[in-house]
Design a protein around this motif. Structure first.
Motif, PDB file in Angstrom:
ATOM      1  N   PHE A  30      30.458  42.514  34.641  1.00  0.00           N
ATOM      2  CA  PHE A  30      31.862  42.420  34.238  1.00  0.00           C
ATOM      3  C   PHE A  30      32.476  41.148  34.792  1.00  0.00           C
ATOM      4  CE2 PHE A  30      36.254  43.178  35.724  1.00  0.00           C
ATOM      5  CZ  PHE A  30      36.884  43.349  34.497  1.00  0.00           C
ATOM      6  N   ASN A  31      33.302  40.496  33.968  1.00  0.00           N
ATOM      7  CA  ASN A  31      34.044  39.314  34.412  1.00  0.00           C
ATOM      8  C   ASN A  31      35.507  39.470  34.039  1.00  0.00           C
ATOM      9  OD1 ASN A  31      32.180  36.937  35.416  1.00  0.00           O
ATOM     10  ND2 ASN A  31      31.093  37.951  33.754  1.00  0.00           N
ATOM     11  N   LEU A  32      36.376  39.175  34.979  1.00  0.00           N
ATOM     12  CA  LEU A  32      37.801  39.053  34.697  1.00  0.00           C
ATOM     13  C   LEU A  32      38.129  37.573  34.686  1.00  0.00           C
ATOM     14  CD1 LEU A  32      40.690  40.247  34.366  1.00  0.00           C
ATOM     15  CD2 LEU A  32      40.872  40.120  36.871  1.00  0.00           C
ATOM     16  N   ILE A  37      44.317  40.270  30.623  1.00  0.00           N
ATOM     17  CA  ILE A  37      44.432  41.666  31.050  1.00  0.00           C
ATOM     18  C   ILE A  37      43.259  42.423  30.450  1.00  0.00           C
ATOM     19  CG2 ILE A  37      45.836  43.762  30.979  1.00  0.00           C
ATOM     20  CD1 ILE A  37      48.300  42.016  30.583  1.00  0.00           C
ATOM     21  N   VAL A  38      42.522  43.122  31.300  1.00  0.00           N
ATOM     22  CA  VAL A  38      41.373  43.910  30.851  1.00  0.00           C
ATOM     23  C   VAL A  38      41.636  45.378  31.160  1.00  0.00           C
ATOM     24  CG1 VAL A  38      38.906  44.367  31.147  1.00  0.00           C
ATOM     25  CG2 VAL A  38      39.752  42.012  31.160  1.00  0.00           C
ATOM     26  N   ILE A 193      44.754  40.781  35.408  1.00  0.00           N
ATOM     27  CA  ILE A 193      45.082  42.184  35.643  1.00  0.00           C
ATOM     28  C   ILE A 193      43.951  43.050  35.102  1.00  0.00           C
ATOM     29  CG2 ILE A 193      46.687  44.077  35.126  1.00  0.00           C
ATOM     30  CD1 ILE A 193      48.906  42.041  34.828  1.00  0.00           C
ATOM     31  N   VAL A 194      43.561  44.054  35.886  1.00  0.00           N
ATOM     32  CA  VAL A 194      42.606  45.066  35.430  1.00  0.00           C
ATOM     33  C   VAL A 194      43.316  46.419  35.471  1.00  0.00           C
ATOM     34  CG1 VAL A 194      40.350  46.149  35.738  1.00  0.00           C
ATOM     35  CG2 VAL A 194      40.684  43.754  36.391  1.00  0.00           C
ATOM     36  N   VAL A 195      43.284  47.121  34.340  1.00  0.00           N
ATOM     37  CA  VAL A 195      43.971  48.401  34.202  1.00  0.00           C
ATOM     38  C   VAL A 195      42.944  49.489  33.922  1.00  0.00           C
ATOM     39  CG1 VAL A 195      45.669  49.708  32.864  1.00  0.00           C
ATOM     40  CG2 VAL A 195      46.010  47.251  33.252  1.00  0.00           C
ATOM     41  N   ALA A 207      46.180  45.273  26.694  1.00  0.00           N
ATOM     42  CA  ALA A 207      45.019  44.479  27.087  1.00  0.00           C
ATOM     43  C   ALA A 207      44.660  43.372  26.108  1.00  0.00           C
ATOM     44  CB  ALA A 207      43.814  45.405  27.279  1.00  0.00           C
ATOM     45  N   ASP A 208      43.982  42.359  26.663  1.00  0.00           N
ATOM     46  CA  ASP A 208      43.326  41.331  25.847  1.00  0.00           C
ATOM     47  C   ASP A 208      41.883  41.719  25.550  1.00  0.00           C
ATOM     48  OD1 ASP A 208      45.547  39.359  25.992  1.00  0.00           O
ATOM     49  OD2 ASP A 208      45.073  39.413  28.128  1.00  0.00           O
ATOM     50  N   ARG A 209      41.308  42.554  26.428  1.00  0.00           N
ATOM     51  CA  ARG A 209      39.970  43.116  26.203  1.00  0.00           C
ATOM     52  C   ARG A 209      39.954  44.548  26.692  1.00  0.00           C
ATOM     53  NH1 ARG A 209      35.301  41.055  29.149  1.00  0.00           N
ATOM     54  NH2 ARG A 209      36.742  40.096  30.645  1.00  0.00           N
ATOM     55  N   ILE A 210      39.207  45.387  25.985  1.00  0.00           N
ATOM     56  CA  ILE A 210      38.998  46.764  26.423  1.00  0.00           C
ATOM     57  C   ILE A 210      37.503  46.944  26.675  1.00  0.00           C
ATOM     58  CG2 ILE A 210      39.054  49.202  25.735  1.00  0.00           C
ATOM     59  CD1 ILE A 210      41.570  48.592  24.152  1.00  0.00           C
ATOM     60  N   ILE A 211      37.178  47.446  27.870  1.00  0.00           N
ATOM     61  CA  ILE A 211      35.800  47.737  28.242  1.00  0.00           C
ATOM     62  C   ILE A 211      35.639  49.256  28.249  1.00  0.00           C
ATOM     63  CG2 ILE A 211      34.042  47.522  30.040  1.00  0.00           C
ATOM     64  CD1 ILE A 211      34.824  44.847  28.839  1.00  0.00           C
TER      65      ILE A 211
END
Length: 429
Positions: A30-32, A37-38, A193-195, A207-211
């Motif tokens: 994983f990379n932030l 925002i992820v 930011i990680v949510v 978010a800009d990306r959803i994991i």
């Protein structure tokens, strides 16, 4: 774009009460990146919160590597702050004192602490509340204090662990929008930011990306990039399409391993009343046997954490099929929805016996016993071979409820014993 946080092949295990290690995370990469925002999504057991705590330096990893700005994460870093679901405020300290805690830990002088805390409280909408105690504030205001405490140290990385889930819907949405306004308006120096969330719509809006992580153990199985400007409109066509896409990914069934030491005894954490309520709703107009999952979530007012196990139960029992963010009742599900109580229980018992290995094992053991009665403890020990103790006990509770409803066996709560029904449906053997 530079990486603020980089995880490579991260693994984490915890030791159960019996001394057996339980794998929580396995091979997570994983990379932030700076400026994004992820959101991390996953069902129970996916290790989302554990992953966030590894990033925060609160939990050590067992395998792989984790870095912040290229340096190994070996403990809490000055540039990483976290907001918790439970607010985590010290009740005997004032709002001002709670917000100043992080600055005090960094050795900031009292006058500067006071100045920065005052400025942050004003920014977060709590000006004038510095002298209040947490018990004097609403839940939304207490969470604002938690956010102010995290932001006052000017973190590079902000971690949010279910930060809005303890709040009512309107308060949570307002607070979420306030955070996004600060972020998009560059009113805070935070660079990433990680949510962690259970709410798919919340993740898509932020978010800009959803994991998406799988469960038992947690592994990254999907990633969704979101190239939409904020603020986003919840009823916009592209937003609804993304919500549908994520629902579809979240409801994909995990492919079982080719070989396993034990049958899959895991059960979705839901009860019979909720299973039947969702099935009945899907069977009725306007759905008529087929429903869009986001629409169904709105109609049931169930959280994603409540809805997903119920959908899984319906599919396991052969009463519905879930695909492409839609649920469709099978012919058996339609029959079930229209049946009277006695017929429902008979059908439920047959489907549970045919499709739920744990229930089938309990039933077979009871039939094979001389007395038709057995203690629950051997079954708990069986489950503890493959899952944590608390989860093993909860799994047996679910199996007991499902089996009792299907009149496959009875349960004595005082004696912790399972027994065959007095009037035994022999055709269910």
């Amino acid at each position: 774009m530079a990486s603020l946080i980089a995880l490579a092949a991260v693994g984490k295990s915890f030791t159960g009460a019996d001394g057996t290690p339980r794998r929580i995370l396995d091979g997570v990469n994983f990379n932030l990146r700076e400026g994004e925002i992820v959101a991390l999504l996953g069902k129970s057991g996916s290790g989302k919160s554990t992953l966030l705590r590894i990033i925060a330096g609160l939990v050590p990893l067992d395998a792989g590597s984790a870095t912040y700005n290229g340096n190994p994460i070996a403990g809490p870093a000055a540039g990483v702050a976290m907001v918790f679901q439970s607010f985590a405020l010290f009740p005997w300290l004032t709002v001002q004192q709670n917000v100043e805690l992080g600055l005090e830990a960094q050795g900031v002088a009292p006058k500067e602490r006071e100045r920065r805390a005052d400025a942050m409280l004003e920014l977060i909408g709590l000006s004038g509340f510095g002298g209040a105690l947490p018990r004097e504030l609403s839940g939304g205001m207490r969470q604002r204090v938690g956010i102010a405490r995290a932001l006052v140290i000017n973190p590079d990385v902000l971690l949010m662990d279910e930060a809005f889930s303890a709040l009512d819907v309107l308060t949570g949405e307002t607070l979420r929008n306030d955070i996004l306004e600060l972020w998009d308006g560059k009113q805070i120096p935070t660079r990433g930011i990680v949510v962690v969330s259970h709410n798919i719509e919340e993740a898509v809006m932020m978010a800009d990306r959803i994991i998406i992580l799988s469960s038992d153990p947690g592994r990254i199985v999907s990633e969704v990039a979101i190239d939409l400007p904020r603020p986003r409109t919840g009823d916009g066509a592209r937003v609804r399409a993304l919500i549908d896409e994520v629902y579809g990914l979240m409801t994909m069934r995990k492919v079982p391993a080719v070989t396993t030491a034990l049958p899959d005894y895991a059960l979705p954490d839901t009860d019979v009343s909720r299973i039947e309520a969702v099935l009945e709703l899907v069977a009725q107009p306007p759905f008529g046997g087929r429903a869009d999952l986001p629409h169904l979530a709105e109609e049931t007012e169930l959280s994603d954490e409540e809805l997903f196990p119920t959908l899984e139960a319906l599919t396991m029992l052969g009463l519905a099929q879930v695909a492409d963010a839609d649920i469709t009742l099978t012919a058996l599900g339609v029959q079930y929805a229209g049946a009277d109580q006695a017929a429902r229980q008979d059908l439920f018992g047959r489907q549970v016996l045919a499709n739920i290995p744990l229930v089938a094992r309990i039933r077979a053991a009871l039939v094979a016993s001389d007395s038709g009665a057995l203690s629950e403890y051997p079954f708990i020990e069986l489950l503890e071979e493959g899952m944590e103790d608390d989860r093993a006990r909860r799994t047996l509770q679910i199996a007991v409820e499902w089996g009792r409803y299907g009149e496959l066996y009875e349960y004595d709560f005082r004696g912790k014993r399972l027994t065959l029904p007095e009037v035994d449906g022999a055709d269910l053997h």
